[in-house]
Design a protein around this motif. Sequence first.
Motif, short mmCIF file in Angstrom:
data_model
loop_
_atom_site.label_atom_id
_atom_site.label_comp_id
_atom_site.label_asym_id
_atom_site.label_seq_id
_atom_site.Cartn_x
_atom_site.Cartn_y
_atom_site.Cartn_z
N ASN A 80 19.97 55.87 51.84
CA ASN A 80 19.69 56.76 50.79
C ASN A 80 20.68 57.94 50.32
N ARG A 81 20.26 58.47 49.29
CA ARG A 81 21.68 58.94 48.51
C ARG A 81 21.10 60.59 48.26
N LEU A 82 22.86 61.33 49.15
CA LEU A 82 21.90 62.87 49.45
C LEU A 82 22.73 63.30 48.00
N ILE A 83 22.21 64.17 46.85
CA ILE A 83 22.80 63.99 45.81
C ILE A 83 23.04 65.56 45.36
N LEU A 84 24.29 65.92 45.28
CA LEU A 84 24.52 67.85 45.36
C LEU A 84 24.92 68.12 44.07
N ALA A 85 24.44 68.40 42.65
CA ALA A 85 24.09 68.32 41.37
C ALA A 85 24.52 70.42 39.85
N THR A 86 24.68 70.01 39.68
CA THR A 86 24.80 70.93 38.56
C THR A 86 24.71 70.47 37.25
N GLY A 87 24.30 71.73 36.41
CA GLY A 87 24.01 71.36 35.57
C GLY A 87 24.89 71.88 34.64
N PRO A 88 25.52 71.63 32.92
CA PRO A 88 26.50 71.95 32.29
C PRO A 88 26.34 73.45 32.38
N LEU A 89 25.68 74.42 32.41
CA LEU A 89 25.70 75.47 32.19
C LEU A 89 26.85 76.12 34.44
N ALA A 90 26.66 75.89 34.84
CA ALA A 90 27.18 76.48 35.44
C ALA A 90 28.85 76.91 35.56
N GLY A 91 29.38 77.26 36.35
CA GLY A 91 30.71 77.87 35.61
C GLY A 91 30.80 78.66 34.74
N LEU A 92 29.52 78.89 33.56
CA LEU A 92 29.88 79.37 32.87
C LEU A 92 28.87 80.86 32.45
N PRO A 93 29.50 82.00 32.21
CA PRO A 93 28.83 83.35 32.08
C PRO A 93 27.38 83.73 31.88
N VAL A 94 26.73 82.95 32.45
CA VAL A 94 25.03 82.81 31.58
C VAL A 94 23.84 83.45 32.81
N TRP A 95 23.41 84.41 33.20
CA TRP A 95 22.49 84.07 34.36
C TRP A 95 21.34 83.24 34.41
N GLY A 96 21.69 82.96 36.34
CA GLY A 96 21.20 81.90 37.10
C GLY A 96 21.22 80.62 36.91
N THR A 97 22.23 80.78 36.85
CA THR A 97 23.52 78.86 36.26
C THR A 97 24.04 78.53 37.63
N GLY A 98 24.55 79.38 38.51
CA GLY A 98 25.44 78.80 39.57
C GLY A 98 25.02 78.27 40.90
N GLY A 99 24.04 77.70 40.57
CA GLY A 99 23.51 77.15 41.67
C GLY A 99 24.09 75.51 42.15
N ASN A 315 26.31 83.80 41.13
CA ASN A 315 27.11 83.76 39.85
C ASN A 315 27.27 84.29 38.97
N SER A 316 27.84 85.09 38.01
CA SER A 316 27.33 85.31 36.69
C SER A 316 26.15 86.10 36.54
N CYS A 317 25.46 86.76 37.53
CA CYS A 317 24.17 87.03 37.62
C CYS A 317 23.51 88.43 37.26
N GLY A 318 22.88 89.10 36.44
CA GLY A 318 23.11 90.23 36.27
C GLY A 318 20.86 90.84 36.82
N MET A 319 20.35 89.84 37.78
CA MET A 319 19.09 90.17 37.98
C MET A 319 19.38 91.02 39.20
N HIS A 320 18.25 91.74 39.14
CA HIS A 320 18.31 92.29 40.89
C HIS A 320 16.76 92.11 41.64
N HIS A 321 16.91 90.90 41.78
CA HIS A 321 15.54 90.32 42.59
C HIS A 321 16.63 89.83 44.02
N CYS A 322 17.61 89.38 44.15
CA CYS A 322 18.48 88.54 45.34
C CYS A 322 19.29 90.98 45.90
N HIS A 323 18.43 90.50 47.64
CA HIS A 323 19.00 91.20 48.17
C HIS A 323 19.55 91.11 49.61
N MET A 324 20.57 91.87 50.31
CA MET A 324 20.64 92.23 51.05
C MET A 324 19.89 93.42 52.31
#
Length: 381
Positions: A80-99, A315-324
């Motif tokens: 079985n493969r465990l694949i941890l992958a990103t998309g092309p926007l990861a690391g670029l200054p676009v909201w919601g793309t750093g995961g 990363n690179s996200c201005g959304m206000h929904h993630c809080h500690m």
Amino acid sequence: MTPVTASAPKKSVKTQPPLPGGFAGQILRVDLSRRRCWPEPWGSPEEMRDQLGGIGLGSRILYKETRKGKGNVGWDHPDNRLILATGPLAGLPVWGTGGLTVVTIGAGTNGPTSTQANGFFGTNLKYCGYDAIVIQGQSKDWVYLYIDDDRVELRDARSYLGKDTWETQDALSENLGLRGHQLSVYSIGPAGETCVRFAAIQGDYGHVASKNGVGAVMGKKKLKAVAIVKGTKALRAADPRGLVQAADEIAHDLQTDPSARSLYEYGTLPGVVNLSKMGALPIRNYTTSVTGVDMAPWEAPKLREGFDHRGHQCNSCGMHHCHMSVIRQGVHKGKIVDEPEYEGWSGAGWTIGVTADKDGVAWLNTQLDRACLDVNEFGWL
């Protein structure tokens, strides 16, 4: 246990075509059975555009490498493969793309699955020069994967066993001498170590790849954690001006459009009251969707009134929904918790019949994250 370092890539005489913008062009292969790590080019520009995002890349690899006759290998099989992958926007200054996207044969259904988590993992991975990590085999002893640019090592993880996911990240940060967003850690807690079939993978204090037992797959492979230093590799956008303009327009719409502003301010918190109005709020293990509880205290602004909040954006996200949040009173006074999204308020609250103790729900939701359990599956039990 001696750390195992990645093999150097073989020199290629074939000229590689220019990469599409946003791609690193390599995947990192990790064979836990043979204790070997190596980088590998993964596709042509056409394939990168066709198999877009973490799901596109991950599903292609999973299909090609886990087929067995008319079905697939089992979730607990070394192949079985465990694949941890990103998309092309990861690391670029676009909201919601750093995961990241996790793709594997899941323990819950024993079938192909994908699940997403936010945070900084995808960005750090891309800055180290990889679009994905493909993990195969099963280790004899507990290890964690350490990545810092071209330095990739499998290291002894026995001292981290029994720690929950927050404790694991704290310990790795302390031992590696890295703080804040210099290091992204996704790990499993006790539930993953014991292969609970709805165990999740949790990272960066509160971000969870939760669906279909992906944490059990990681536990079966005896991989305690993946720790990625924020790398130094350059990342190119094909049209930098157009990218920033599109990202700014999306951010502006989220902040100003009445149909989207609540998502910007509160994430999925309004889901509790909205689903109650629709008669779709799951209460007491789905035995009813009707409640006599006053729903005013469950409005999104009210859910935040009782806590001291600290921003915890991705990363690179201005959304206000993630809080500690810090609980102000009661038996859990002073405890730091990650603010539940709708699923947390539901799975750790309404679904199990808790309709008043919001502090207790926030605390329980965080404990489930730390143990690496899917809050939805917990509620359904």
